[in-house]
Each structure stands twice: as C-alpha cells, then as structure tokens.
Design an enzyme around this catalytic site. Structure first.
Site, PDB file in Angstrom:
ATOM      1  N   SER A  65       0.824  -1.215   0.000  1.00 14.18           N
ATOM      2  CA  SER A  65       0.000   0.000   0.000  1.00 14.18           C
ATOM      3  C   SER A  65       0.855   1.261   0.000  1.00 14.18           C
ATOM      4  O   SER A  65       0.462   2.275   0.566  1.00 14.18           O
ATOM      5  CB  SER A  65      -0.920   0.006   1.226  1.00 14.18           C
ATOM      6  OG  SER A  65      -0.139  -0.088   2.419  1.00 14.18           O
ATOM      7  N   GLY A 124       1.562   0.745  -4.881  1.00 13.63           N
ATOM      8  CA  GLY A 124       0.588  -0.266  -4.482  1.00 13.63           C
ATOM      9  C   GLY A 124      -0.815   0.306  -4.390  1.00 13.63           C
ATOM     10  O   GLY A 124      -1.789  -0.298  -4.868  1.00 13.63           O
ATOM     11  N   PHE A 142      11.551  -6.893   1.028  1.00 12.19           N
ATOM     12  CA  PHE A 142      10.611  -7.434   2.007  1.00 12.19           C
ATOM     13  C   PHE A 142       9.914  -8.701   1.521  1.00 12.19           C
ATOM     14  O   PHE A 142       9.163  -9.330   2.264  1.00 12.19           O
ATOM     15  CB  PHE A 142       9.542  -6.386   2.364  1.00 12.19           C
ATOM     16  CG  PHE A 142      10.103  -5.120   2.940  1.00 12.19           C
ATOM     17  CD1 PHE A 142      11.140  -5.151   3.866  1.00 12.19           C
ATOM     18  CD2 PHE A 142       9.610  -3.884   2.558  1.00 12.19           C
ATOM     19  CE1 PHE A 142      11.673  -3.982   4.400  1.00 12.19           C
ATOM     20  CE2 PHE A 142      10.128  -2.707   3.076  1.00 12.19           C
ATOM     21  CZ  PHE A 142      11.161  -2.758   4.008  1.00 12.19           C
ATOM     22  N   LYS A 198      10.169  -4.221  -8.304  1.00 16.50           N
ATOM     23  CA  LYS A 198      11.306  -3.753  -9.102  1.00 16.50           C
ATOM     24  C   LYS A 198      12.595  -4.257  -8.466  1.00 16.50           C
ATOM     25  O   LYS A 198      13.204  -3.587  -7.646  1.00 16.50           O
ATOM     26  CB  LYS A 198      11.319  -2.220  -9.174  1.00 16.50           C
ATOM     27  CG  LYS A 198      10.006  -1.594  -9.643  1.00 16.50           C
ATOM     28  CD  LYS A 198       9.676  -1.993 -11.066  1.00 16.50           C
ATOM     29  CE  LYS A 198       8.533  -1.187 -11.637  1.00 16.50           C
ATOM     30  NZ  LYS A 198       7.232  -1.476 -11.029  1.00 16.50           N
ATOM     31  N   LYS A 201      16.402  -0.514 -14.583  1.00 12.53           N
ATOM     32  CA  LYS A 201      16.227   0.916 -14.881  1.00 12.53           C
ATOM     33  C   LYS A 201      16.500   1.770 -13.661  1.00 12.53           C
ATOM     34  O   LYS A 201      16.906   2.933 -13.762  1.00 12.53           O
ATOM     35  CB  LYS A 201      14.825   1.177 -15.448  1.00 12.53           C
ATOM     36  CG  LYS A 201      13.634   0.782 -14.580  1.00 12.53           C
ATOM     37  CD  LYS A 201      13.197   1.852 -13.593  1.00 12.53           C
ATOM     38  CE  LYS A 201      12.031   1.419 -12.731  1.00 12.53           C
ATOM     39  NZ  LYS A 201      10.741   1.849 -13.179  1.00 12.53           N
ATOM     40  N   ARG A 228      11.728   8.355  -8.080  1.00 15.77           N
ATOM     41  CA  ARG A 228      12.364   8.522  -6.774  1.00 15.77           C
ATOM     42  C   ARG A 228      13.862   8.212  -6.818  1.00 15.77           C
ATOM     43  O   ARG A 228      14.640   8.802  -6.067  1.00 15.77           O
ATOM     44  CB  ARG A 228      11.650   7.666  -5.727  1.00 15.77           C
ATOM     45  CG  ARG A 228      11.786   6.179  -5.923  1.00 15.77           C
ATOM     46  CD  ARG A 228      11.091   5.392  -4.815  1.00 15.77           C
ATOM     47  NE  ARG A 228       9.642   5.494  -4.916  1.00 15.77           N
ATOM     48  CZ  ARG A 228       8.801   4.725  -4.213  1.00 15.77           C
ATOM     49  NH1 ARG A 228       9.284   3.818  -3.376  1.00 15.77           N
ATOM     50  NH2 ARG A 228       7.510   4.849  -4.347  1.00 15.77           N
ATOM     51  N   ASN A 229      14.276   7.292  -7.702  1.00 14.69           N
ATOM     52  CA  ASN A 229      15.697   6.936  -7.767  1.00 14.69           C
ATOM     53  C   ASN A 229      16.541   8.087  -8.295  1.00 14.69           C
ATOM     54  O   ASN A 229      17.628   8.361  -7.776  1.00 14.69           O
ATOM     55  CB  ASN A 229      15.880   5.694  -8.641  1.00 14.69           C
ATOM     56  CG  ASN A 229      15.203   4.478  -8.053  1.00 14.69           C
ATOM     57  OD1 ASN A 229      15.736   3.809  -7.186  1.00 14.69           O
ATOM     58  ND2 ASN A 229      13.978   4.192  -8.500  1.00 14.69           N
TER      59      ASN A 229
END
Length: 381
Positions: free
Chosen positions: A35, A39, A122, A145, A238, A303-304
């Site tokens: 979530s 998610g 996780f 990913k 990526k 975000r990366n």
C-alpha cells in the site's frame, strides 16, 4: 460530454464485450499486497475495473497494509473510512470498494489473483508468511522492481514467488510514475503473462484477456506480452540507470550527459538480460513501455533519480538521501545496484558493465561522481 468522458464510455463498452463470464458464477477475487504509492495506485486501477466488470471480478478488492499510525489513527482505518492513503498517496481519492487489511494471510487467503507491490527486499518475509496459506489455484502478478540475487546467479522475483507459493506469476512494469497514474494522466504499461501450463480453461482461469481487463483503463493502457524475464529485468535495472542519471543531474551536467547515461544503461541492460536469461526478447527493451520508455520516465522524475540528484547536490549518502526524500518509502536503486554488482563481480564480468560498476562504486565505495565520464570512456578503449 468531455473527451475523457467519451473515452471512458467507449472503453466501458469494449470491456463489457470482452468480459469473461465464469461458468461457475464466481468472479475472480483480487488482492493487492502492498500500500505504498504504487501499491495504492494499482489498487485504485483494479478496483475501478472490478466495479465496472462485476461478472468477471469480485466487487471488493482487498489491499494488505503494513499497519502504522498516522496522526493517532491506524492507517487501515483511515483508508477504509476516508478512502485515502494519506501517508503514501495523499490527495487521491480511492474507490470505496478497496478494503485495507492489516493481516497478510487474511488479505490473501481466498484471492484468485494476487498482485504483489512491495519493496523487493521485504518479499522473502511476506512469502514465508503466505506459504501454504494461499489458494493453490491462484495466479499472481509481480509489480516489484528488483531481482533475487545470489553468487550463483539471479532469479526473477516472479519466479521466486512461483517457487515459494506454488502459483504462476507474471510481471507488470512500464513508464508509470505512480502520482501521474493515480491522477489519471494518460500512460501505458506492459504486463508479461504467459498462459500457465496447468491452465484450467477459458472462464475458469486467468488468461491474458482477464489480465488486460483487470489493469486496462482509459488513462492506463495495457499491452500484454509473453516476455516475463524482459519485463522483470527492465523494471529492476532501470533503477540503477536512474541513480546514475541523478548523479549527473545533481552535478549540473545537463541533458546531454543524462542522455549518455541512459544510452549506456540501455545497452548494459540488454547485455545483462541476454547473459542471464537467454529467452529474453530484445524488442521488449526497445519497443515496450517496460523498456526504453520506462528508462526515460524514471530518469526524468522517479524517486531513484531524485535520490541520486540529492546525493550529488548535498554530498550525502544514498541512504541519507532516501530518508530525507521518501517519507519512509524505499529507493530500490540503492539495493538493486548492490545486488547487480555482487552478481557480476562473482561471475568475473563486472568490467563489461562500466555504468553499473561505477554506480556501485559511487554509492558504496565513495568514488567521486566526477569520475563517471572517465570510467565510461576507459571502458570503450
């Protein structure tokens, strides 16, 4: 009627025509595991389709939520009452047929289709909790990913899910920034799903048309292909490329430098894929949203790239940048970079992947970012 309303109307008519009717009268039950912002976004997409295709999909879409408190309230309570994930997808209304559940086994026990959408580190813990407790006839889709890497080789996370739970698993990946998809800005994605060997028949089991009906929206166009390995690897690698793109952006080197990183990264991605998964199709990387399009989008605003840029601008570690920027979410590129480097080093082929090698050295060994062009040039001599 607006253009988007007309698009919705046509899409709904087409969906109704292709809707599979389960001869047993039991619509497919859907669970989303995870979530975070992606998610929650995927849960929104499939919940909208569940509402529109009641003969094919059960009206309730369950979403497993790692329970935490936000301003003194449980996150599951907020989602189920206010229909908003205020921590990970704020200001986006979720369909009221999404039910947030804090117990992973309760969320998945009766699901026919399980969509995994969590940080990949996780996954082992999640699968350990679910082993032997899911519907043995269920199918799955991995939106994760990353890769499961050992010194002996690497394993697709979709295959890892299959091995641990005994259910077939495909993969979804593409040029999909979650906030844009959540706000219904048009995009496309790629789902890799092969018909399972134990396929039980049309209407009784999940085939490619069911998968398309589950994910396709007027604003989220889906292409279903067979190349699970190619789609999975694109989604993982990526993020390594995006870390390097963030470095050059943070150093102020401009778009030319970022384009060079993306080109070299695409070449290394394809080389990696064929080195470890011979059945990968090169067209997945060049023709599909999961390939070059995802690299472009991720390097533009994911975000990366943000973490890589922050590292360069503030001279901090990747994990410090992650903590500052991501509100408790994970920067997958940090983990995948290490895993890929360790695998390539163990196979004694790391020098064939200069961008992947340099990205690791910058993140984990303190290599100055300014040396990146020098290292890439030396590799071409």
């Amino acid at each position: 009627m607006t253009a988007m309303d007309r698009l919705d109307h046509v899409s709904n008519q087409l969906a109704a025509k292709r809707q599979k009717k389960n001869p047993e009268g039991k619509p497919f039950r859907i669970t989303v595991v995870g979530s975070g912002n992606w998610g929650s976004t995927i849960a929104k997409v499939v919940a909208e389709n569940a509402k529109e295709l009641p003969e094919e999909f059960h009206q309730i879409v369950k979403m497993w939520v790692f329970e935490e408190e936000v301003d003194g309230r449980k996150l599951t309570e907020i989602i189920n009452t206010d229909h908003e994930n205020v921590k990970y997808l704020p200001d986006v209304k979720l369909p009221d047929n999404i039910v947030a559940i804090p117990d992973i086994v309760d969320a998945c026990a009766d699901a026919d289709i399980i969509i995994f959408n969590i940080p990949h580190q996780f996954l082992p813990k999640i699968l350990a909790q679910l082993k032997g407790k899911v519907n043995p006839k269920a199918r799955a889709i991995s939106c994760l990913k990353g890769l499961e890497v050992t010194k002996d080789g690497c394993k697709l996370l979709s295959n890892y899910i299959t091995e641990e739970l005994g259910i077939y698993c495909g993969a979804l990946s593409g040029a999909n920034l979650a906030p844009e998809v959540a706000r219904q800005k048009w995009s496309e994605t790629t789902v890799a799903y092969r018909i399972p060997q134990d396929f039980r028949g049309e209407g009784k089991d999940v085939d490619q048309s069911v998968i398309r009906n589950l994910f396709h929206r007027p604003y989220f166009h889906v292409r279903v292909i067979d190349d699970v390995a190619g789609v999975s690897l694109s989604g993982a690698l990526k993020n390594v490329i995006a870390m390097a793109a963030g470095f050059v952006e943070g150093l102020g080197w401009g778009d030319n430098a970022k384009s060079a990183v993306m080109r070299i990264g695409l070449v290394e991605m394809i080389k990696f894929a064929h080195m470890f998964f011979e059945d990968c199709q090169s067209t997945t990387f060049t023709h599909e949203s999961a390939g070059v399009a995802d690299i472009i989008t991720t390097c533009a605003g994911g975000r990366n790239v943000r973490v890589g840029r922050y590292m360069a601008e503030h001279k901090v570690s990747g994990f410090e940048a992650e903590k500052v920027l991501l509100n408790g979410q994970s920067c997958q590129g940090l983990h995948t970079t290490r895993e890929v480097y360790e695998l390539l080093a163990a196979k004694n082929v790391i020098d064939e992947f200069p961008l992947f090698k340099a990205t690791y050295q910058i993140i984990y060994e303190g290599l100055p970012m300014e040396k990146l062009p020098e290292l890439l040039e030396a590799s071409e001599d």
